[in-house]
Design an enzyme around this catalytic site. Structure first.
Site, PDB file in Angstrom:
ATOM      1  N   HIS A 136      45.277  36.985  38.984  1.00 38.41           N
ATOM      2  CA  HIS A 136      44.524  37.615  37.950  1.00 38.41           C
ATOM      3  C   HIS A 136      44.663  38.984  37.544  1.00 38.41           C
ATOM      4  O   HIS A 136      45.189  39.689  38.692  1.00 38.41           O
ATOM      5  CB  HIS A 136      43.188  37.211  38.143  1.00 38.41           C
ATOM      6  N   ASP A 213      40.513  37.863  46.506  1.00 40.56           N
ATOM      7  CA  ASP A 213      40.006  37.770  45.296  1.00 40.56           C
ATOM      8  C   ASP A 213      38.969  36.431  45.430  1.00 40.56           C
ATOM      9  O   ASP A 213      39.942  35.504  45.076  1.00 40.56           O
ATOM     10  CB  ASP A 213      41.036  37.878  44.328  1.00 40.56           C
ATOM     11  N   GLN A 216      37.378  32.691  42.071  1.00 41.23           N
ATOM     12  CA  GLN A 216      37.148  31.273  41.828  1.00 41.23           C
ATOM     13  C   GLN A 216      36.726  30.602  42.967  1.00 41.23           C
ATOM     14  O   GLN A 216      36.301  29.270  42.801  1.00 41.23           O
ATOM     15  CB  GLN A 216      38.567  30.825  41.248  1.00 41.23           C
ATOM     16  N   LYS A 239      30.349  33.750  37.596  1.00 39.55           N
ATOM     17  CA  LYS A 239      30.966  32.403  37.947  1.00 39.55           C
ATOM     18  C   LYS A 239      30.333  31.671  39.066  1.00 39.55           C
ATOM     19  O   LYS A 239      30.714  30.582  39.202  1.00 39.55           O
ATOM     20  CB  LYS A 239      32.600  32.825  38.225  1.00 39.55           C
ATOM     21  N   CYS A 377      44.375  35.626  31.724  1.00 39.75           N
ATOM     22  CA  CYS A 377      44.345  36.944  32.526  1.00 39.75           C
ATOM     23  C   CYS A 377      45.254  36.891  33.407  1.00 39.75           C
ATOM     24  O   CYS A 377      45.007  37.562  34.609  1.00 39.75           O
ATOM     25  CB  CYS A 377      42.765  37.444  32.946  1.00 39.75           C
TER      26      CYS A 377
END
Ligand code: PLP
Length: 419
Positions: A136, A213, A216, A239, A377
């Site tokens: 991302h 990261d 998600q 999220k 993104c």
């Protein structure tokens, strides 16, 4: 419940009743363009259960004041709730200590913090930061900025045709100049679940720390930062069924302690004079200014909610949706699923030959269905795939197979209209 007990209870399977759970999300009960709303844009942001909405409402109605400062009752209550939220996050990701949980605005800010506070003082010209082709922008641009500031170089691990990382290239790219590996745990475009444990082990064998990261991964899987042995883990509240504007940077205590503050201001200091300022302890050293108090409390409520439902049960439900969607979407003529990794989360990108993804999203919206279309993104990845954009359906705990059927019907209509 102690963070540890909560951490254990979340692994217990609970009866998963999606229709009952849907009633916890008031926003889902509405019509869009005359159709029942079908929300399949969870990869961008997920909806909030009543428990979160009520926790924020309760905070502002009853317990709100600034934290860590006042000796008065409301400030004590707000501080207690804020710090309890930190403890909930600690339990949820199984961090060793609550001082390793830094409240930030979201994944983006967390990664910028590590880039500026961890990487920048350590990087020399010619040093390397290793990322991947499926990142991302939030895990690309902060590293580009710090490379510009220091003369370090950004190196990129490529993907294969399935949308998986080429681990043999990773092993080659990891070298004596590598100062940090930063990669996504789960791709927001391809759905790929990366073999992060293996990647971390290889980096650690060379003494290189790893940032994950987790934007998600956090809503889809049980995360245990100690089992992963990652050095930093970044995620966003919004999220994870929580509020926007609040997120978390987890960092190993030994690393965080050696890092200088990222932002200066109130809350992060111990003493200030014009000659010299001394800094507060972890985690406050990194939390300059008044934090998003109600946001942290809302995030804590989201975590309580997810612990009650059970992350294992959520993950199992979402894997069923992924399997069902992969099969159902494959029946749409000329539709191609982008990202065929062997290990995927419930994120499905697709294109239909001859149709622009934006037109797909616009037409299915007319049927009350929210999907995302664009570069998500991740422009370098979309370019690597040779596509202008993709459409993406991303599933959450409240989605159903009937909703996937309705998506497929709407896609058939879109395809017939547009080709
Ligand atoms: C959404 C997302 C981000 C950015 O999260 P913000 O909440 O916008 O800071 C970073 N990485 C991935 C993989 C994402 O999906």
């Amino acid at each position: 419940m102690s963070p540890l007990a909560e951490n254990m209870s979340r692994t217990q399977p609970s009866a998963f009743d999606v229709e009952r759970l849907r009633r916890d999300f008031p926003i889902l009960d509405q019509q869009v363009h005359g159709h029942p709303l079908i929300y399949l844009d969870n990869g961008a942001s997920s909806q909030k259960p009543l428990a979160v909405i009520e926790a924020i409402d309760h905070c502002y109605r009853h317990d709100y004041a600034n934290v860590h400062r006042g000796v008065h009752t409301l400030s004590e209550r707000a501080t207690l709730a804020f710090e309890q939220a930190r403890g909930k996050v600690q339990g949820f990701i199984n961090a060793a200590g609550s001082e390793e949980i830094i409240f930030v605005r979201g994944t983006t800010e967390a990664i910028n913090l590590v880039a500026q506070s961890y990487a920048r003082p350590r990087l020399q010209p010619g040093d390397e930061i290793l990322i991947t082709e499926m990142e991302h922008h939030s895990n690309i641009v902060p590293w580009q900025l710090v490379c510009e500031q220091t003369g370090a170089l950004l190196r990129v691990v490529p993907i294969n045709e399935l949308g998986e990382l080429r681990l043999e290239r990773y092993a080659e790219l990891l070298n004596a100049r590598t100062k940090l590996v930063a990669l996504t745990h789960i791709s927001n475009v391809l759905g790929t679940v990366n073999p992060v444990r293996e990647i971390i082990d290889q980096a650690h064998a060379r003494g290189v720390p790893v940032l994950l990261d987790g934007a998600q991964a956090i809503p889809h899987a049980l995360i245990d930062v100690q089992a992963l042995d990652c050095d930093f883990y970044a995620f966003s509240g919004h999220k994870l069924y929580g509020p926007s504007g609040i997120g978390v940077l987890y960092g190993k205590r030994a690393l965080l302690e050696k890092m200088p503050p990222y932002h200066g201001g109130g809350e992060m200091i111990r003493t200030v004079s014009f000659e010299k300022t001394t800094y507060n302890d972890l985690p406050y050293k990194f939390e300059a200014g008044t934090p998003h108090i109600a946001g942290a409390i809302g995030l804590g409520a989201a975590i309580d909610y997810l612990n009650r439902v059970g992350m294992t049960a959520i993950a199992a439900h979402e894997q069923q949706l992924l399997t069902y969607a992969t099969e159902a979407l494959s029946t749409v003529k000329d539709l191609r699923i982008i990202g065929q990794a062997r290990h995927k989360a419930s994120i499905v990108s697709f294109v239909i030959a001859g149709v622009h993804p934006h037109d797909i999203a616009t037409i299915v919206d007319q049927h009350g269905i929210a999907v995302r279309a664009g570069h998500h993104c991740a422009m370098p990845l979309i370019k690597r795939l040779g596509l202008p954009a993709t459409a993406r359906a991303s599933f959450a705990l409240y989605n159903t197979t009937e909703e996937i059927d309705r998506l497929v019907q709407a896609l058939e209509i879109a395809r017939k209209m547009l080709t």
